[in-house]
Motif scaffolding. Structure first.
Motif, PDB file in Angstrom:
ATOM      1  N   GLY A 189      65.197  53.872  40.449  1.00  0.00           N
ATOM      2  CA  GLY A 189      65.481  54.932  41.410  1.00  0.00           C
ATOM      3  C   GLY A 189      64.689  56.198  41.152  1.00  0.00           C
ATOM      4  O   GLY A 189      64.362  56.938  42.081  1.00  0.00           O
ATOM      5  N   PHE A 190      64.332  56.443  39.892  1.00  0.00           N
ATOM      6  CA  PHE A 190      63.558  57.638  39.555  1.00  0.00           C
ATOM      7  C   PHE A 190      62.179  57.633  40.207  1.00  0.00           C
ATOM      8  O   PHE A 190      61.535  58.674  40.341  1.00  0.00           O
ATOM      9  N   ALA A 191      61.696  56.451  40.623  1.00  0.00           N
ATOM     10  CA  ALA A 191      60.353  56.335  41.199  1.00  0.00           C
ATOM     11  C   ALA A 191      60.369  56.299  42.719  1.00  0.00           C
ATOM     12  O   ALA A 191      59.318  56.111  43.342  1.00  0.00           O
ATOM     13  N   PHE A 209      58.429  50.555  47.917  1.00  0.00           N
ATOM     14  CA  PHE A 209      58.672  49.384  47.076  1.00  0.00           C
ATOM     15  C   PHE A 209      59.929  49.530  46.221  1.00  0.00           C
ATOM     16  O   PHE A 209      60.228  48.649  45.423  1.00  0.00           O
ATOM     17  N   VAL A 210      60.643  50.624  46.371  1.00  0.00           N
ATOM     18  CA  VAL A 210      61.921  50.824  45.688  1.00  0.00           C
ATOM     19  C   VAL A 210      63.009  50.964  46.742  1.00  0.00           C
ATOM     20  O   VAL A 210      62.906  51.811  47.634  1.00  0.00           O
ATOM     21  N   ASP A 211      64.049  50.128  46.647  1.00  0.00           N
ATOM     22  CA  ASP A 211      65.094  50.186  47.661  1.00  0.00           C
ATOM     23  C   ASP A 211      66.177  51.199  47.296  1.00  0.00           C
ATOM     24  O   ASP A 211      66.109  51.852  46.247  1.00  0.00           O
ATOM     25  N   LYS A 212      67.182  51.302  48.139  1.00  0.00           N
ATOM     26  CA  LYS A 212      68.228  52.319  47.955  1.00  0.00           C
ATOM     27  C   LYS A 212      69.054  52.085  46.700  1.00  0.00           C
ATOM     28  O   LYS A 212      69.718  53.000  46.197  1.00  0.00           O
ATOM     29  N   ASP A 213      69.007  50.868  46.164  1.00  0.00           N
ATOM     30  CA  ASP A 213      69.738  50.562  44.935  1.00  0.00           C
ATOM     31  C   ASP A 213      68.885  50.730  43.684  1.00  0.00           C
ATOM     32  O   ASP A 213      69.347  50.437  42.575  1.00  0.00           O
ATOM     33  N   TRP A 258      62.967  47.486  42.351  1.00  0.00           N
ATOM     34  CA  TRP A 258      61.568  47.345  42.780  1.00  0.00           C
ATOM     35  C   TRP A 258      61.436  46.036  43.538  1.00  0.00           C
ATOM     36  O   TRP A 258      62.120  45.056  43.224  1.00  0.00           O
ATOM     37  N   LEU A 259      60.576  46.002  44.538  1.00  0.00           N
ATOM     38  CA  LEU A 259      60.384  44.796  45.332  1.00  0.00           C
ATOM     39  C   LEU A 259      60.095  43.602  44.423  1.00  0.00           C
ATOM     40  O   LEU A 259      59.166  43.635  43.613  1.00  0.00           O
ATOM     41  N   ALA A 260      60.899  42.560  44.553  1.00  0.00           N
ATOM     42  CA  ALA A 260      60.747  41.383  43.705  1.00  0.00           C
ATOM     43  C   ALA A 260      59.346  40.792  43.842  1.00  0.00           C
ATOM     44  O   ALA A 260      58.836  40.608  44.953  1.00  0.00           O
ATOM     45  N   GLY A 261      58.718  40.510  42.714  1.00  0.00           N
ATOM     46  CA  GLY A 261      57.396  39.904  42.700  1.00  0.00           C
ATOM     47  C   GLY A 261      56.252  40.884  42.753  1.00  0.00           C
ATOM     48  O   GLY A 261      55.091  40.499  42.513  1.00  0.00           O
ATOM     49  N   TYR A 309      53.916  43.986  41.524  1.00  0.00           N
ATOM     50  CA  TYR A 309      53.516  44.549  40.239  1.00  0.00           C
ATOM     51  C   TYR A 309      54.112  45.946  40.069  1.00  0.00           C
ATOM     52  O   TYR A 309      54.049  46.776  40.980  1.00  0.00           O
ATOM     53  N   VAL A 310      54.691  46.197  38.901  1.00  0.00           N
ATOM     54  CA  VAL A 310      55.239  47.520  38.586  1.00  0.00           C
ATOM     55  C   VAL A 310      54.207  48.267  37.728  1.00  0.00           C
ATOM     56  O   VAL A 310      53.899  47.833  36.615  1.00  0.00           O
ATOM     57  N   PRO A 311      53.643  49.362  38.229  1.00  0.00           N
ATOM     58  CA  PRO A 311      52.606  50.066  37.466  1.00  0.00           C
ATOM     59  C   PRO A 311      53.067  50.487  36.076  1.00  0.00           C
ATOM     60  O   PRO A 311      54.254  50.779  35.845  1.00  0.00           O
ATOM     61  N   ALA A 312      52.119  50.533  35.163  1.00  0.00           N
ATOM     62  CA  ALA A 312      52.426  50.887  33.780  1.00  0.00           C
ATOM     63  C   ALA A 312      53.049  52.272  33.681  1.00  0.00           C
ATOM     64  O   ALA A 312      53.898  52.516  32.818  1.00  0.00           O
ATOM     65  N   TYR A 313      52.636  53.179  34.550  1.00  0.00           N
ATOM     66  CA  TYR A 313      53.210  54.529  34.524  1.00  0.00           C
ATOM     67  C   TYR A 313      54.730  54.463  34.710  1.00  0.00           C
ATOM     68  O   TYR A 313      55.482  55.199  34.052  1.00  0.00           O
ATOM     69  N   VAL A 314      55.179  53.583  35.592  1.00  0.00           N
ATOM     70  CA  VAL A 314      56.615  53.423  35.843  1.00  0.00           C
ATOM     71  C   VAL A 314      57.284  52.761  34.651  1.00  0.00           C
ATOM     72  O   VAL A 314      58.366  53.180  34.208  1.00  0.00           O
TER      73      VAL A 314
END
Length: 251
Positions: free
Chosen positions: A35-37, A82-86, A89-92, A94-99
């Motif tokens: 959620g922070f992202a 790519f981040v939902d209300k809960d 992160w969207l399944a599948g 890539y989550v950036p290294a910064y996150v």
């Protein structure tokens, strides 16, 4: 006379150096999600992660004299598609290294007489709800746990990858292979949006590079990112699809 405090990077508001005396009882709970992202529409990429990120997001370079590659996560300021209300992160995707590095960040005081070797420290964002009494311990018996040690290794590695990305972007600028661009998004339910203020790689100019420069870039390991960035233009369709879903769900 004092001036304004330097601006902190995205997600960070109150950073302190991690130490056992102050944080010995703290634990980290990553189950709280991302959620922070949710409030950023672009994030910087380390050079090594550009080819992977380009499979999921448009990757562009920032405008200005010091261009760096960034992943585009949304078309509106303050919105990550790519981040939902809960906070998931969207399944599948890539989550950036910064996150993934959050809530940790590397603190690099300037080299001085008191810090002649340029020693670095692991900082932590103290306001995050990830920190508390539940989760994985950061210290045990006054010493960093493997979690804290790995966070330090990750922060150093990411710092180095960002330095490579900066050198890469500067080299592209010097070689004059970048061009200002804008993206027009046509939504399936009608309406359009325009995103500008970024640069893209002109592939024709890359193909026209002299052999010496191209070979130098190959030796530095830049070619994968060099070609992944133009190919990521196909991912603008993903932004449109995600935006359509978000607009459909809005009241």
């Amino acid at each position: 006379m004092g001036g304004d405090a330097p601006a902190l990077p995205p997600f960070f508001r109150q950073v302190v150096a991690l130490n056992a005396a102050r944080h010995g009882a703290l634990k980290l709970d990553r189950s709280r999600g991302y959620g922070f992202a949710a409030g950023v529409n672009a994030l910087p990429l380390g050079l090594g992660e550009v080819p992977l990120a380009a499979q999921h997001y448009p990757v562009v370079l920032t405008a200005g004299p010091n261009p760096v590659p960034v992943a585009v996560l949304g078309y509106r300021n303050g919105e990550n598609l790519f981040v939902d209300k809960d906070g998931a992160w969207l399944a599948g995707a890539y989550v950036p290294a910064y996150v993934r590095s959050f809530p940790f960040i590397l603190i690099e005081p300037p080299s001085t007489g008191q810090n002649p070797a340029g020693e670095v420290y692991l900082g932590i964002e103290t306001t995050t709800p990830m920190l508390g009494e539940t989760g994985e311990a950061l210290f045990a018996y006054g010493e960093p746990t493997e979690l804290a040690a790995e966070a330090m290794r990750f922060a150093v590695a990411y710092r180095d990858e960002l330095a490579r990305a900066t050198a890469f972007g500067q080299a592209l600028g010097v070689a004059e292979v970048l061009q200002a661009n804008a993206a027009r998004l046509d939504f399936k339910d009608g309406g359009t949006a325009r995103l500008d203020g970024f640069q893209v790689i002109d592939v024709a100019k890359i193909e026209a590079l002299d052999d010496a420069r191209f070979l130098d870039w190959r030796r530095q390991g830049w070619l994968a990112a060099l070609y992944a960035i133009p190919q990521s233009a196909a991912r603008w369709a993903t932004i449109v699809d995600r935006a359509h879903g978000r607009r459909r769900d809005e009241p």
